[in-house]
Design an enzyme around this catalytic site. Structure first.
Site, PDB file in Angstrom:
ATOM      1  N   TRP A 161       0.810  -1.224   0.000  1.00  0.00           N
ATOM      2  CA  TRP A 161       0.000   0.000   0.000  1.00  0.00           C
ATOM      3  C   TRP A 161       0.852   1.288   0.000  1.00  0.00           C
ATOM      4  O   TRP A 161       0.326   2.371  -0.123  1.00  0.00           O
ATOM      5  CB  TRP A 161      -0.901   0.043   1.226  1.00  0.00           C
ATOM      6  CG  TRP A 161      -0.241  -0.407   2.492  1.00  0.00           C
ATOM      7  CD1 TRP A 161      -0.377  -1.612   3.116  1.00  0.00           C
ATOM      8  CD2 TRP A 161       0.703   0.332   3.293  1.00  0.00           C
ATOM      9  NE1 TRP A 161       0.414  -1.682   4.240  1.00  0.00           N
ATOM     10  CE2 TRP A 161       1.088  -0.495   4.365  1.00  0.00           C
ATOM     11  CE3 TRP A 161       1.260   1.605   3.196  1.00  0.00           C
ATOM     12  CZ2 TRP A 161       2.000  -0.099   5.351  1.00  0.00           C
ATOM     13  CZ3 TRP A 161       2.173   2.005   4.166  1.00  0.00           C
ATOM     14  CH2 TRP A 161       2.526   1.168   5.221  1.00  0.00           C
ATOM     15  N   ASN A 162       2.172   1.161   0.114  1.00  0.00           N
ATOM     16  CA  ASN A 162       2.917   2.406   0.344  1.00  0.00           C
ATOM     17  C   ASN A 162       3.147   3.231  -0.910  1.00  0.00           C
ATOM     18  O   ASN A 162       3.225   4.450  -0.859  1.00  0.00           O
ATOM     19  CB  ASN A 162       4.231   2.111   1.061  1.00  0.00           C
ATOM     20  CG  ASN A 162       5.145   1.203   0.262  1.00  0.00           C
ATOM     21  OD1 ASN A 162       4.708   0.502  -0.631  1.00  0.00           O
ATOM     22  ND2 ASN A 162       6.423   1.234   0.589  1.00  0.00           N
ATOM     23  N   GLU A 188      -5.410  -4.316   0.103  1.00  0.00           N
ATOM     24  CA  GLU A 188      -6.788  -3.999   0.467  1.00  0.00           C
ATOM     25  C   GLU A 188      -6.914  -2.551   0.949  1.00  0.00           C
ATOM     26  O   GLU A 188      -7.997  -1.981   0.921  1.00  0.00           O
ATOM     27  CB  GLU A 188      -7.283  -4.961   1.541  1.00  0.00           C
ATOM     28  CG  GLU A 188      -6.499  -4.909   2.834  1.00  0.00           C
ATOM     29  CD  GLU A 188      -6.899  -6.033   3.799  1.00  0.00           C
ATOM     30  OE1 GLU A 188      -6.270  -7.098   3.749  1.00  0.00           O
ATOM     31  OE2 GLU A 188      -7.862  -5.835   4.557  1.00  0.00           O
ATOM     32  N   GLU A 260       9.999  -8.572  -2.618  1.00  0.00           N
ATOM     33  CA  GLU A 260      10.607  -7.367  -2.036  1.00  0.00           C
ATOM     34  C   GLU A 260       9.955  -7.160  -0.680  1.00  0.00           C
ATOM     35  O   GLU A 260       8.797  -6.777  -0.608  1.00  0.00           O
ATOM     36  CB  GLU A 260      10.314  -6.158  -2.942  1.00  0.00           C
ATOM     37  CG  GLU A 260      11.325  -5.932  -4.004  1.00  0.00           C
ATOM     38  CD  GLU A 260      12.707  -5.803  -3.413  1.00  0.00           C
ATOM     39  OE1 GLU A 260      13.620  -6.398  -3.976  1.00  0.00           O
ATOM     40  OE2 GLU A 260      12.865  -5.153  -2.379  1.00  0.00           O
ATOM     41  N   CYS A 294      10.325   0.811   2.356  1.00  0.00           N
ATOM     42  CA  CYS A 294      11.134  -0.340   2.791  1.00  0.00           C
ATOM     43  C   CYS A 294      12.610   0.036   2.942  1.00  0.00           C
ATOM     44  O   CYS A 294      13.369  -0.668   3.577  1.00  0.00           O
ATOM     45  CB  CYS A 294      10.999  -1.462   1.787  1.00  0.00           C
ATOM     46  SG  CYS A 294      11.616  -0.983   0.183  1.00  0.00           S
TER      47      CYS A 294
END
Ligand SMILES: NC(=O)C1=CN([C@@H]2O[C@H](COP(=O)(O)OP(=O)(O)OC[C@H]3O[C@@H](n4cnc5c(N)ncnc54)[C@H](OP(=O)(O)O)[C@@H]3O)[C@@H](O)[C@H]2O)C=CC1
Ligand SMILES: O=C(O)[C@@H](O)[C@@H]1OC[C@H](O)[C@H]1O
Length: 497
Positions: A161-162, A188, A260, A294
């Site tokens: 989601w980022n 989601e 990832e 990340c």
């Protein structure tokens, strides 16, 4: 910002959220629909249907049929379609940027910048239209031995989601350029961006069925995609937990995965570093996307001799960060994506303080009524962090700068490498000897020296250890979307007609 403006007739999203299967919007779903919540306000944006295993099967079956022709088209022909997608991304950057900000919460300026990042992933894929696709190998007379790359077939892509638009492009662009079809399962929390991008690709002339978007929970819709007999490879970005579950399921079918996953990037400041640059970058590498990247600076190691100057400069840079409504042009910090992420970050900060860290700034919601709703977390600085504290081990994924000190080179390298993760690392030093030695000694797939990120599309974003397997970007990332076929062609006088 009234989020209803993202659902209008003629817009990329149309008038309601829907899966995109074979170029057709589909609202059929199984079980309860999933709500999309605006992270900045906590208000309800939309309800998204959950794709059943049958709907996933429909998407994959369509993909199999359409991929055969797409895979036979020339690289330059496929590149022409990707070029039209690249162009439309530029034309719709603000429309998609609004969708990203509404569902993910990042400042609108950053969301529009994310669409530029998506274009860069398409630009790199387009550059592969003239790539070598194999070798002619020396062999015996009257025989030709070739090894050439061919598409895998149908790719399953599972997104976090980022960066819901950039990571969509990071996977879709190389997959299509390599001649595959692709079925995407967005997070989601942020399904709308993928829906809009699928419609954009259709408008660019991508054949119907070559790209579909199926929404729903990972362990349901995602698992149906991973387990589908006709999906030949899975690419996923997300948590180490999710990656392990996907790899385990994919093992049943013996298909490759490219994962990832999470990170715990050390940010190391040696005494001979440019301290102002290091302080500025330490804050930038932590607070980008509210710390939800990340590659974020997860634990800052500063040499004891420069600690005080470094902290003074970090404090000044943190104080300049302005959490604001994502659509306020002065916003430089958005909220966390979901209430559960807020609770996780808050718990990690409180635990660190309970274990002896000093809360030098932030630690909770920013002051002000405008931050009472939504998942707002203030820029936070923890000092006196010790290596036995939980916050030095688990990924925070929030705007929390944790600073610890070190005395020697060997100590900091050992502590930095002690994490189970191995994605990104940062080091600041004016000594070429220290830099080159640390580049060898640090056990991470990607290192930034005297500069912050992000990655470049021509690089290779690869995680070691618990940060993943495989990787994205560049020629090595592109390689994940092909397989090889070897041929021995006999053509001597005794062969053939
Ligand atoms: N390496 C990177 O670039 C990134 C790493 N992360 C890491 O992930 C953490 C949480 O982010 P989040 O996006 O929630 O990560 P998750 O792993 O929970 O979700 C990532 C994607 O994988 C799906 N998924 C999860 N489990 C499975 C499964 N068993 N089978 C199929 N699909 C599955 C999710 O579906 P669903 O939407 O239902 O969860 C989502 O679409 C962060 O704290 C960070 O550690 C996050 C973003 C980027
Ligand atoms: O996955 C991440 O968090 C990063 O790789 C991030 O995703 C898209 C950006 O381009 C990357 O920095």
């Amino acid at each position: 910002m009234d989020h209803r403006s993202i659902f209008t007739p003629g817009s990329l999203l149309g008038i309601e959220p829907a899966h995109v299967i074979g170029g057709v919007r589909r609202t059929d779903g199984s079980g309860d629909p999933l709500p999309v919540i605006n992270p900045a306000t906590g208000t309800h944006v939309a309800d998204v249907p959950t794709a059943s295993a049958e709907l996933v099967d429909e998407a994959v079956t369509l993909a199999v049929a359409v991929q055969r022709d797409w895979g036979r088209r020339s690289h330059t022909d496929r590149a022409k379609v990707l070029r039209r997608i690249h162009t439309l991304l530029g034309e719709h950057a603000e429309e998609i940027g609004r969708i990203v900000s509404v569902e993910q919460g990042k400042p609108f300026r950053d969301a529009v910048g994310e669409i530029g990042g998506a274009q860069n992933f398409f630009e790199f894929a387009i550059s592969q239209q003239y790539r070598d696709i194999g070798e002619v190998v020396a062999t015996e007379p009257d025989e030709q031995l070739t090894v050439r790359e061919v598409p895998i077939g149908v790719i399953g892509a599972i997104l976090p989601w980022n960066f819901p638009a950039a990571i969509f492009a990071r996977k879709v662009a190389p997959a299509l350029m390599a001649g595959n079809a692709i079925v995407v399962k967005p997070s989601e929390f942020t399904p709308l961006s993928a829906m809009a991008l699928a419609e954009l690709c259709r408008r660019a002339g991508l054949p119907d069925g070559l790209l579909s978007v199926v929404c729903g929970p990972g362990r349901e819709t995602g698992a149906a995609l991973v387990g589908h007999r006709d999906v030949g490879m899975i690419t996923m970005t997300g948590s180490t937990r999710g990656g392990r579950e996907i790899m385990s399921q994919a093992a049943e079918k013996l298909i490759p995965v490219s994962l990832e996953l999470g990170g715990k990037a050390p940010f190391i400041v040696f005494p001979d570093a440019n301290i102002e640059q290091a302080a500025k970058d330490a804050v930038e590498a932590r607070l980008w996307n509210a710390g939800q990247v990340c590659t974020c600076n997860e634990i800052t190691y500063v040499h004891e001799d420069v600690r005080d100057e470094f902290l003074a400069r970090v404090t000044a840079h943190l104080a300049a960060i302005t959490p604001r409504d994502p659509f306020d042009p002065d916003s430089t910090l958005g909220p966390l994506v979901a209430a559960r992420e807020w609770a996780k970050v808050k718990s990690m900060v409180d635990t660190a303080v309970a274990q002896g860290a000093t809360l030098a700034m932030g630690g909770d919601r920013p002051p002000g009524d405008e931050f009472a709703a939504g998942n707002w977390f203030a820029p936070t600085l923890l000092t006196d962090v010790a290596s036995d504290m939980d916050i030095t081990r688990a990924e925070v994924f929030g705007p929390v700068l944790s600073v610890t000190t070190f005395s020697t080179y060997d100590e900091v390298i050992e502590r930095a490498n002690s994490t189970p993760f191995g994605l990104a690392a940062y080091l600041y030093s004016g000594s070429l000897h220290t830099v080159m030695r640390a580049l060898d000694d640090l056990e991470f797939g990607e290192t930034y020296v005297n500069k912050a990120g992000p990655e470049r599309p021509q690089g290779f974003h690869t995680g070691w250890k618990a940060s993943g397997i495989g990787g994205d970007d560049g020629p090595h990332g592109y390689e994940r979307y092909v397989r090889r076929k070897t041929a021995y062609v006999g053509y001597g006088p005794t062969y053939g007609g």
